[in-house]
Design a protein around this motif. Structure first.
Motif, PDB file in Angstrom:
ATOM      1  N   ILE A 145       6.260 -48.415 172.676  1.00 15.03           N
ATOM      2  CA  ILE A 145       5.936 -47.115 173.386  1.00 15.03           C
ATOM      3  C   ILE A 145       6.638 -45.840 172.340  1.00 15.03           C
ATOM      4  CG2 ILE A 145       5.845 -45.508 175.455  1.00 15.03           C
ATOM      5  CD1 ILE A 145       5.894 -48.432 176.846  1.00 15.03           C
ATOM      6  N   PRO A 146       5.999 -44.901 172.142  1.00 16.65           N
ATOM      7  CA  PRO A 146       6.700 -43.765 171.396  1.00 16.65           C
ATOM      8  C   PRO A 146       7.838 -43.361 172.032  1.00 16.65           C
ATOM      9  CG  PRO A 146       4.280 -43.501 171.040  1.00 16.65           C
ATOM     10  CD  PRO A 146       4.453 -44.432 172.157  1.00 16.65           C
ATOM     11  N   LYS A 147       8.845 -42.860 171.307  1.00 18.36           N
ATOM     12  CA  LYS A 147      10.011 -42.271 171.958  1.00 18.36           C
ATOM     13  C   LYS A 147      10.219 -40.802 171.518  1.00 18.36           C
ATOM     14  CE  LYS A 147      14.312 -42.829 170.390  1.00 18.36           C
ATOM     15  NZ  LYS A 147      15.462 -43.401 170.108  1.00 18.36           N
ATOM     16  N   GLY A 148      10.996 -40.181 172.040  1.00 15.80           N
ATOM     17  CA  GLY A 148      11.288 -38.617 171.626  1.00 15.80           C
ATOM     18  C   GLY A 148      12.333 -38.204 172.283  1.00 15.80           C
ATOM     19  N   VAL A 149      13.006 -36.902 171.971  1.00 16.69           N
ATOM     20  CA  VAL A 149      13.917 -36.366 172.749  1.00 16.69           C
ATOM     21  C   VAL A 149      13.516 -36.024 174.186  1.00 16.69           C
ATOM     22  CG1 VAL A 149      15.795 -34.325 172.907  1.00 16.69           C
ATOM     23  CG2 VAL A 149      15.358 -35.797 170.831  1.00 16.69           C
ATOM     24  N   ILE A 150      12.168 -35.464 174.171  1.00 17.41           N
ATOM     25  CA  ILE A 150      11.534 -35.230 175.135  1.00 17.41           C
ATOM     26  C   ILE A 150      10.404 -36.138 175.706  1.00 17.41           C
ATOM     27  CG2 ILE A 150      12.126 -32.675 175.421  1.00 17.41           C
ATOM     28  CD1 ILE A 150       9.447 -32.383 173.790  1.00 17.41           C
ATOM     29  N   VAL A 200      22.306 -52.314 181.166  1.00 17.78           N
ATOM     30  CA  VAL A 200      21.360 -53.100 180.379  1.00 17.78           C
ATOM     31  C   VAL A 200      21.700 -52.887 178.947  1.00 17.78           C
ATOM     32  CG1 VAL A 200      18.887 -53.083 180.083  1.00 17.78           C
ATOM     33  CG2 VAL A 200      20.003 -52.246 182.401  1.00 17.78           C
ATOM     34  N   PRO A 201      21.682 -53.825 178.236  1.00 12.34           N
ATOM     35  CA  PRO A 201      21.938 -53.943 176.601  1.00 12.34           C
ATOM     36  C   PRO A 201      20.645 -53.225 175.927  1.00 12.34           C
ATOM     37  CG  PRO A 201      22.287 -56.224 177.504  1.00 12.34           C
ATOM     38  CD  PRO A 201      21.566 -55.227 178.555  1.00 12.34           C
ATOM     39  N   GLY A 202      20.984 -52.532 175.048  1.00 12.80           N
ATOM     40  CA  GLY A 202      19.952 -51.828 173.970  1.00 12.80           C
ATOM     41  C   GLY A 202      19.434 -50.236 174.364  1.00 12.80           C
ATOM     42  N   VAL A 203      19.886 -49.859 175.653  1.00 16.96           N
ATOM     43  CA  VAL A 203      19.520 -48.690 176.017  1.00 16.96           C
ATOM     44  C   VAL A 203      20.324 -47.507 175.195  1.00 16.96           C
ATOM     45  CG1 VAL A 203      19.677 -47.046 177.863  1.00 16.96           C
ATOM     46  CG2 VAL A 203      19.436 -49.283 178.640  1.00 16.96           C
ATOM     47  N   SER A 204      19.522 -46.549 174.668  1.00 17.72           N
ATOM     48  CA  SER A 204      19.949 -45.553 173.870  1.00 17.72           C
ATOM     49  C   SER A 204      19.369 -44.139 174.178  1.00 17.72           C
ATOM     50  CB  SER A 204      19.372 -45.717 172.405  1.00 17.72           C
ATOM     51  OG  SER A 204      19.807 -44.653 171.342  1.00 17.72           O
ATOM     52  N   PRO A 205      20.476 -43.743 175.148  1.00 18.75           N
ATOM     53  CA  PRO A 205      20.306 -42.502 175.904  1.00 18.75           C
ATOM     54  C   PRO A 205      20.480 -41.315 175.020  1.00 18.75           C
ATOM     55  CG  PRO A 205      22.398 -43.215 176.481  1.00 18.75           C
ATOM     56  CD  PRO A 205      21.573 -44.416 175.849  1.00 18.75           C
ATOM     57  N   ALA A 206      19.308 -40.371 175.265  1.00 19.49           N
ATOM     58  CA  ALA A 206      19.441 -39.072 174.370  1.00 19.49           C
ATOM     59  C   ALA A 206      18.359 -38.202 175.037  1.00 19.49           C
ATOM     60  CB  ALA A 206      19.231 -39.391 173.035  1.00 19.49           C
ATOM     61  N   GLY A 207      18.849 -36.889 175.034  1.00 20.32           N
ATOM     62  CA  GLY A 207      17.723 -35.903 175.745  1.00 20.32           C
ATOM     63  C   GLY A 207      17.167 -36.581 177.158  1.00 20.32           C
ATOM     64  N   GLU A 208      15.972 -36.681 177.187  1.00 22.55           N
ATOM     65  CA  GLU A 208      15.145 -37.352 178.603  1.00 22.55           C
ATOM     66  C   GLU A 208      15.014 -38.580 178.406  1.00 22.55           C
ATOM     67  OE1 GLU A 208      11.493 -35.298 178.780  1.00 22.55           O
ATOM     68  OE2 GLU A 208      12.242 -33.318 179.093  1.00 22.55           O
ATOM     69  N   GLY A 209      15.525 -39.389 177.183  1.00 22.19           N
ATOM     70  CA  GLY A 209      15.464 -40.671 177.433  1.00 22.19           C
ATOM     71  C   GLY A 209      16.642 -41.481 177.877  1.00 22.19           C
ATOM     72  N   GLY A 210      16.657 -42.731 178.118  1.00 23.95           N
ATOM     73  CA  GLY A 210      17.763 -43.497 178.490  1.00 23.95           C
ATOM     74  C   GLY A 210      17.100 -44.993 179.647  1.00 23.95           C
ATOM     75  N   LEU A 211      17.982 -45.305 180.208  1.00 22.42           N
ATOM     76  CA  LEU A 211      17.414 -46.087 181.518  1.00 22.42           C
ATOM     77  C   LEU A 211      16.527 -45.512 182.473  1.00 22.42           C
ATOM     78  CD1 LEU A 211      17.214 -48.999 182.343  1.00 22.42           C
ATOM     79  CD2 LEU A 211      19.376 -48.717 183.396  1.00 22.42           C
ATOM     80  N   LEU A 212      15.224 -45.491 182.699  1.00 22.95           N
ATOM     81  CA  LEU A 212      14.594 -44.630 183.463  1.00 22.95           C
ATOM     82  C   LEU A 212      13.988 -45.645 184.594  1.00 22.95           C
ATOM     83  CD1 LEU A 212      12.740 -42.912 180.584  1.00 22.95           C
ATOM     84  CD2 LEU A 212      14.804 -42.292 181.668  1.00 22.95           C
ATOM     85  N   GLY A 213      12.777 -46.067 184.588  1.00 23.70           N
ATOM     86  CA  GLY A 213      12.219 -46.397 185.971  1.00 23.70           C
ATOM     87  C   GLY A 213      12.622 -48.206 186.033  1.00 23.70           C
ATOM     88  N   ILE A 214      12.734 -48.509 187.470  1.00 21.22           N
ATOM     89  CA  ILE A 214      13.049 -49.857 187.476  1.00 21.22           C
ATOM     90  C   ILE A 214      11.838 -50.321 188.533  1.00 21.22           C
ATOM     91  CG2 ILE A 214      15.455 -49.955 186.773  1.00 21.22           C
ATOM     92  CD1 ILE A 214      16.048 -49.734 189.824  1.00 21.22           C
TER      93      ILE A 214
END
Length: 389
Positions: free
Chosen positions: A176-181, A113-127
């Motif tokens: 939607i706000p993003k963070g490491v957690i 999926v283009p545009g995903v920027s994984p870090a900490g708890e973030g990344g490609l999550l629910g589908i």
């Protein structure tokens, strides 16, 4: 943010459904000396007459692992069953979606999926699969980008070669706000065919009580990303607020919505969701004496749960535990527990991320030992088929 006004006529015509992190090892766990490992039940707001008319599941249940469907997965997070029995699974850190043959367990990568920027708890999550998937072949995904968390949809073309089957993502909702957690990430289509998304407060606790913020909320959207008709706040996608980090969404047989969320140092929660209701964070963690806040259906010490996905089957909500490394059964009568929650598979498969109804008395269960906080074993991560009662 992808807000567009919804006409008053649509809102009036809509049927509004009746309501129907814990740190998970990152920054603070239960306070020293906490020894209450027994989950707490909470009285419901449902009327006694309504609950009396509903069947009550057995006080004690059972779990049987039928088989390992597949293994060797990398940071699996979201799971979406297809009508033919196959499964789509997202990889948080790889940013890919893979199809799992429901019988053989064979893996076929759809693409990245283009545009995903994984870090900490973030990344490609629910589908999630479009409610009109048979005709539109759309797959929805919630992911962390370089600037925010967002929801996209993509055309899935099975006829193309492996790795090239996903069309370009169409961003239907962003900001939607993003963070490491605390990125939230669970999405699901409800019985009303609207798209629900659980968000986190990204570590900024003040966002949860701000109904103009998208952080620490459950959002309700049309499949096109508009605020859904009938939402409790005018022209807003916000469905409920005062959440810390919503990780699981599921509906019971009466179309009532339940959600799991991480607490901080003391209590994780399973909540029955009412439109427009305030679930207390950061002013309340777990049960509260304040009438301003909705009390949870049940709560757990963070070592015992750190809940992620939930599913409904056999009159109970089934809740996957990350730090708790167990599957919780919460038997229900209406929106109250009918007996104490019961734990299964404790420590047997490590961290448990996602649980999805598989029809009848079966569930799909996804482990999460390759996410940087687990202790991977041979074969991790895996998808299990389990039989429950």
């Amino acid at each position: 943010m992808q807000h567009r006004a919804v006409s008053a006529a649509l809102a009036a015509a809509a049927l509004l459904l009746t309501a129907g992190c814990s740190s998970d090892g990152a920054g603070g766990g239960p306070s020293a000396g906490a020894d209450n490992a027994t989950p707490s039940r909470t009285a419901s707001g449902s009327s006694p007459s309504r609950q009396a008319a509903e069947e009550t599941p057995p006080a004690k249940g059972s779990v049987k692992v039928v088989r390992t469907v597949t293994e060797g997965l990398d940071t699996p997070w979201g799971l979406a069953p297809l009508q033919d029995g196959d499964l789509l699974v997202s990889s948080r850190d790889q940013g890919t979606i893979t199809r799992i043959d429901g019988q053989s367990g064979k893996k076929t990568e759809l693409g990245e999926v283009p545009g995903v920027s994984p870090a900490g708890e973030g990344g490609l999550l629910g589908i999630a699969i479009s409610p009109d998937y048979a005709s539109d072949h759309m797959v929805y995904a919630y992911f962390t980008s370089a600037s925010d968390n967002r929801v996209v949809r993509m055309l899935y073309d099975e006829k193309k070669p492996s790795g090239e089957q996903l069309g370009a993502p169409d961003t239907i909702f962003k900001g939607i706000p993003k963070g490491v957690i605390h990125n939230g990430g669970r999405i699901a289509f409800g019985p009303d065919r609207m798209l629900y998304a659980g968000t986190g407060e990204s570590g900024d606790t003040g966002l949860s009580q701000d109904t103009k913020s998208l952080g620490g909320k459950i959002l309700r959207l049309t499949p096109e990303g508009e605020p859904a008709p009938g939402n409790p706040f005018p022209d807003s996608p916000v469905y409920s607020y005062g959440h810390r980090n919503v990780q699981g969404l599921a509906w019971d047989s009466k179309q009532r919505l339940f959600a799991s969320e991480f607490g901080q140092d003391t209590w994780d929660e399973l909540n029955a969701i009412k439109p427009g209701a305030n679930y207390g964070w950061p002013d309340a963690e777990g049960r509260s004496d304040s009438s301003k806040y909705q009390n949870p259906v049940a709560q757990w010490r963070t070592d015992d749960a750190s809940p992620s996905g939930i599913a409904y089957a056999g009159g109970s909500v089934w809740m996957a535990g990350l730090k708790g490394q167990r599957l919780w059964r919460i038997p229900l009568k209406g929106t109250a527990t009918s007996a104490d929650p019961q734990a299964f598979l404790q420590g047997e498969y490590g961290r448990l991320r996602t649980v999805v109804a598989a029809g009848g008395d079966k569930l799909w269960l996804v482990t999460s030992n390759t996410d940087g906080r687990g202790d991977p074993r041979d074969g991790d991560d895996r998808i299990l088929e389990i039989q429950v009662r």
